[in-house]
Design a protein around this motif. Structure first.
Motif, mmCIF file in Angstrom:
data_model
loop_
_atom_site.group_PDB
_atom_site.id
_atom_site.type_symbol
_atom_site.label_atom_id
_atom_site.label_comp_id
_atom_site.label_asym_id
_atom_site.label_seq_id
_atom_site.Cartn_x
_atom_site.Cartn_y
_atom_site.Cartn_z
ATOM 1 N N ILE A 139 -21.069 -9.151 -8.463
ATOM 2 C CA ILE A 139 -21.198 -10.535 -8.930
ATOM 3 C C ILE A 139 -20.016 -11.358 -8.454
ATOM 4 O O ILE A 139 -18.867 -10.920 -8.501
ATOM 5 C CB ILE A 139 -21.281 -10.567 -10.474
ATOM 6 N N GLY A 140 -20.314 -12.559 -7.989
ATOM 7 C CA GLY A 140 -19.276 -13.501 -7.620
ATOM 8 C C GLY A 140 -19.303 -14.701 -8.548
ATOM 9 O O GLY A 140 -20.380 -15.210 -8.882
ATOM 10 N N ILE A 141 -18.137 -15.136 -8.987
ATOM 11 C CA ILE A 141 -18.025 -16.345 -9.808
ATOM 12 C C ILE A 141 -17.132 -17.329 -9.072
ATOM 13 O O ILE A 141 -15.985 -17.025 -8.754
ATOM 14 C CB ILE A 141 -17.447 -16.043 -11.199
ATOM 15 N N ILE A 142 -17.688 -18.473 -8.757
ATOM 16 C CA ILE A 142 -16.953 -19.492 -8.017
ATOM 17 C C ILE A 142 -16.702 -20.702 -8.902
ATOM 18 O O ILE A 142 -17.394 -20.919 -9.896
ATOM 19 C CB ILE A 142 -17.697 -19.925 -6.733
ATOM 20 N N GLY A 143 -15.696 -21.461 -8.525
ATOM 21 C CA GLY A 143 -15.366 -22.661 -9.284
ATOM 22 C C GLY A 143 -13.990 -23.154 -8.878
ATOM 23 O O GLY A 143 -13.177 -22.413 -8.328
ATOM 24 N N THR A 144 -13.730 -24.397 -9.148
ATOM 25 C CA THR A 144 -12.445 -24.985 -8.804
ATOM 26 C C THR A 144 -11.369 -24.514 -9.780
ATOM 27 O O THR A 144 -11.660 -23.930 -10.824
ATOM 28 C CB THR A 144 -12.522 -26.518 -8.840
#
Length: 224
Positions: free
Chosen positions: A35-40
């Motif tokens: 799982i990848g979690i992206i965000g600023t």
């Protein structure tokens, strides 16, 4: 395997500087997932990682780890869970620079009563061999390149055969070529059955994951 439901996390709650870092977060992770979690920066993704790693206690919600709700577990119980079931890979490596590679990889096992010093040493060598790094065992971490340090950090994270491997911006401090090599190591581990969650702001790193979530203003949303 792992499930968090309706998780909220505040900092400075009730004050003028209050931050609602996680807002009604729900996430299920099955064995072997990637799982990848992206965000600023500031979106809440690192806070979620700390909750999953039992380093932060949510203000609301539940966290089920292997059918056990660990939200209200005592600190000693959480420490045992971290040492036996969770591995961490950090952007800044978090290694002991003045110690040898072998000593760094052994460290998590020294807090586990199942391991004597001898068994911990054997297990550390076995893990270094798994990633073809045994030749570095006696070198000090301060003598290594950034890519080597991150590989050693990965060895340390998996030496306890964790249920879940959490990687917080694992390629963020590396050049593009070295980052690709480190990512390849993580993906190989996942292909061997290691459950992996990567928190990143790099869309290319996230694209290597089978499932991608986006974190924004504390909300977690699965990408289509």
């Amino acid at each position: 395997m792992i499930r968090v439901t309706h998780i909220d996390k505040y900092y400075n709650r009730g004050k003028g500087s209050e931050v609602h870092a996680l807002r009604d977060v729900n996430l299920t992770i099955q064995q072997g997932e990637r799982i990848g979690i992206i965000g600023t920066s500031g979106s809440g993704k690192s806070t979620l990682l700390k909750v999953l790693g039992l380093l932060e206690v949510p203000d609301n919600g539940d966290y089920w780890l292997n059918d056990e709700n660990v939200v209200r577990s005592k600190e000693k119980e959480k420490a045992n869970l971290r040492s036996r079931q969770i591995g961490f890979v950090m952007q800044d490596f978090a290694l002991m620079e003045d110690r040898s590679v072998l000593e760094n990889v052994m460290t998590p096992l020294l807090f586990d009563r199942r391991y004597t010093w001898r068994k911990a040493k054997e297990k550390a060598y076995e893990t270094l061999h798994r990633l073809s790094l045994e030749d570095l065992a006696k070198r000090k971490v301060s003598q290594l390149s950034g890519g080597q340090k991150q590989r050693i950090a990965i060895c340390r994270a998996i030496v306890n055969d964790p249920l879940l491997l959490l990687a917080d911006e694992p390629t963020g401090a590396l050049d593009s070529r070295t980052a690709a090599e480190v990512l390849h190591v993580l993906l190989e581990l996942n292909q061997q059955g290691q459950t992996l969650l990567i928190v990143t702001h790099d869309s290319q790193v996230a694209a290597s994951c089978r499932t991608i979530y986006r974190m924004e203003d504390g909300h977690l949303q699965k990408e289509s």
